[in-house]
Design an enzyme around this catalytic site. Structure first.
Site, PDB file in Angstrom:
ATOM      1  N   LYS A  42      44.636  50.866  38.660  1.00  0.00           N
ATOM      2  CA  LYS A  42      44.487  50.683  37.232  1.00  0.00           C
ATOM      3  C   LYS A  42      43.435  49.629  36.929  1.00  0.00           C
ATOM      4  CE  LYS A  42      49.385  50.682  37.310  1.00  0.00           C
ATOM      5  NZ  LYS A  42      50.592  49.893  37.038  1.00  0.00           N
ATOM      6  N   GLU A  98      34.967  50.577  40.591  1.00  0.00           N
ATOM      7  CA  GLU A  98      36.075  49.718  41.026  1.00  0.00           C
ATOM      8  C   GLU A  98      36.022  48.371  40.324  1.00  0.00           C
ATOM      9  OE1 GLU A  98      38.807  49.053  42.114  1.00  0.00           O
ATOM     10  OE2 GLU A  98      39.217  49.635  44.181  1.00  0.00           O
ATOM     11  N   ASP A 102      37.022  43.758  47.866  1.00  0.00           N
ATOM     12  CA  ASP A 102      37.577  42.586  48.536  1.00  0.00           C
ATOM     13  C   ASP A 102      37.476  42.823  50.048  1.00  0.00           C
ATOM     14  OD1 ASP A 102      39.052  40.137  48.577  1.00  0.00           O
ATOM     15  OD2 ASP A 102      40.930  41.212  48.772  1.00  0.00           O
ATOM     16  N   VAL A 152      41.361  36.305  41.352  1.00  0.00           N
ATOM     17  CA  VAL A 152      40.929  36.379  39.955  1.00  0.00           C
ATOM     18  C   VAL A 152      41.713  37.435  39.178  1.00  0.00           C
ATOM     19  CG1 VAL A 152      38.615  35.506  40.446  1.00  0.00           C
ATOM     20  CG2 VAL A 152      39.033  37.969  40.543  1.00  0.00           C
ATOM     21  N   ARG A 164      46.112  41.767  32.935  1.00  0.00           N
ATOM     22  CA  ARG A 164      45.056  42.772  32.825  1.00  0.00           C
ATOM     23  C   ARG A 164      44.379  42.734  31.454  1.00  0.00           C
ATOM     24  NH1 ARG A 164      45.504  46.277  37.234  1.00  0.00           N
ATOM     25  NH2 ARG A 164      47.599  46.791  37.952  1.00  0.00           N
TER      26      ARG A 164
HETATM   27  P1  IMP Z   1      40.469  45.779  49.107  1.00  0.00           P
HETATM   28  O1  IMP Z   1      40.983  47.024  49.731  1.00  0.00           O
HETATM   29  O2  IMP Z   1      40.926  44.550  49.847  1.00  0.00           O
HETATM   30  O3  IMP Z   1      38.966  45.770  48.891  1.00  0.00           O
HETATM   31  O4  IMP Z   1      41.233  45.635  47.735  1.00  0.00           O
HETATM   32  C1  IMP Z   1      40.772  46.107  46.559  1.00  0.00           C
HETATM   33  C2  IMP Z   1      41.860  45.995  45.517  1.00  0.00           C
HETATM   34  O5  IMP Z   1      42.665  44.833  45.698  1.00  0.00           O
HETATM   35  C3  IMP Z   1      41.251  45.855  44.160  1.00  0.00           C
HETATM   36  O6  IMP Z   1      41.034  47.105  43.556  1.00  0.00           O
HETATM   37  C4  IMP Z   1      42.274  45.020  43.426  1.00  0.00           C
HETATM   38  O7  IMP Z   1      43.250  45.842  42.854  1.00  0.00           O
HETATM   39  C5  IMP Z   1      42.924  44.179  44.492  1.00  0.00           C
HETATM   40  N1  IMP Z   1      42.363  42.815  44.538  1.00  0.00           N
HETATM   41  C6  IMP Z   1      41.607  42.252  45.496  1.00  0.00           C
HETATM   42  N2  IMP Z   1      41.258  40.997  45.192  1.00  0.00           N
HETATM   43  C7  IMP Z   1      41.800  40.754  43.978  1.00  0.00           C
HETATM   44  C8  IMP Z   1      41.782  39.608  43.100  1.00  0.00           C
HETATM   45  O8  IMP Z   1      41.172  38.553  43.337  1.00  0.00           O
HETATM   46  N3  IMP Z   1      42.472  39.761  41.940  1.00  0.00           N
HETATM   47  C9  IMP Z   1      43.140  40.886  41.585  1.00  0.00           C
HETATM   48  N4  IMP Z   1      43.181  41.966  42.375  1.00  0.00           N
HETATM   49  C10 IMP Z   1      42.517  41.907  43.563  1.00  0.00           C
HETATM   50 MG    MG Z   2      42.800  47.771  41.929  1.00  0.00          MG
END
Ligand code: IMP
Ligand code: MG
Length: 179
Positions: A42, A98, A102, A152, A164
């Protein structure tokens, strides 16, 4: 909500500038293509809603939902498809939208999955990029802003489904999630 924010990283006005700039670049790059914007629910809905209106060429949109995080702040590495796309992807130039890149685990999984469905091309657009935490070998083609390794929230991004609706992106006070 405001009292749980340590620092504002991107103000409402700054976000407007970032989105306008991305919209301009994408409109130019995709003017002879068949653009389908795919938003990953979301977290990216707020960004998606603004970005699509900053795009001046014809485009289609679709949504998919995956879960990787639960209610914590660290990635689990496990990605589950909760809602798949409605539109068959053959012949489209896909732009995955996206909120934040992260570890990259989520996007690398999604990209691989969608690549296998006969798309003409796939690119990634992320509002925020946290390169310090990258685990998967993946980069975004369009990045709104590089952010430090802090948790964040706001402008679609949540902690435990909250924050959100903040109109800006801010660093969450660590005491909020270490409670
Ligand atoms: P990844 O698979 O680690 O790249 O995670 C991506 C998802 O993790 C994003 O779409 C967010 O929903 C969540 N996410 C990662 N870092 C943050 C943050 O600092 N704040 C809020 N959600 C995060
Ligand atoms: Mg997300």
């Amino acid at each position: 909500m405001n009292q749980d924010i340590q620092t504002i990283l991107l103000s409402k006005d700054r976000l407007k500038e970032i989105v306008a700039d991305l919209g301009k670049r994408i409109s130019e790059d995709y003017k002879d293509k068949n653009l389908l914007m795919v938003s990953v629910l979301k977290g990216s809905v707020v960004f998606m809603a603004d970005l699509m209106r900053a795009i001046t060429i014809p485009c289609r949109i679709d949504f998919m939902s995956v879960s990787s995080y639960g209610s914590g702040v660290k990635t689990s590495g496990v990605v589950k498809i909760v809602k798949d796309l409605d539109i068959p992807l053959e012949g489209y130039d896909l732009l995955i939208v996206e909120d934040i890149l992260d570890s990259g685990m989520t996007l690398s999984y999604i990209t691989e999955l969608l690549e296998a469905r006969g798309t003409r091309s796939i690119r990634l657009c992320t509002l925020l990029d946290k390169p310090e935490r990258r685990k998967a070998d993946i980069q975004a083609d369009y990045v709104g802003c590089v952010v430090p390794d802090e948790f964040v929230v706001g402008y679609g991004l949540d902690y435990d489904e909250k924050y959100r609706n903040l109109p800006y992106v801010g660093i969450l006070k660590p005491e909020v999630y270490s409670k």
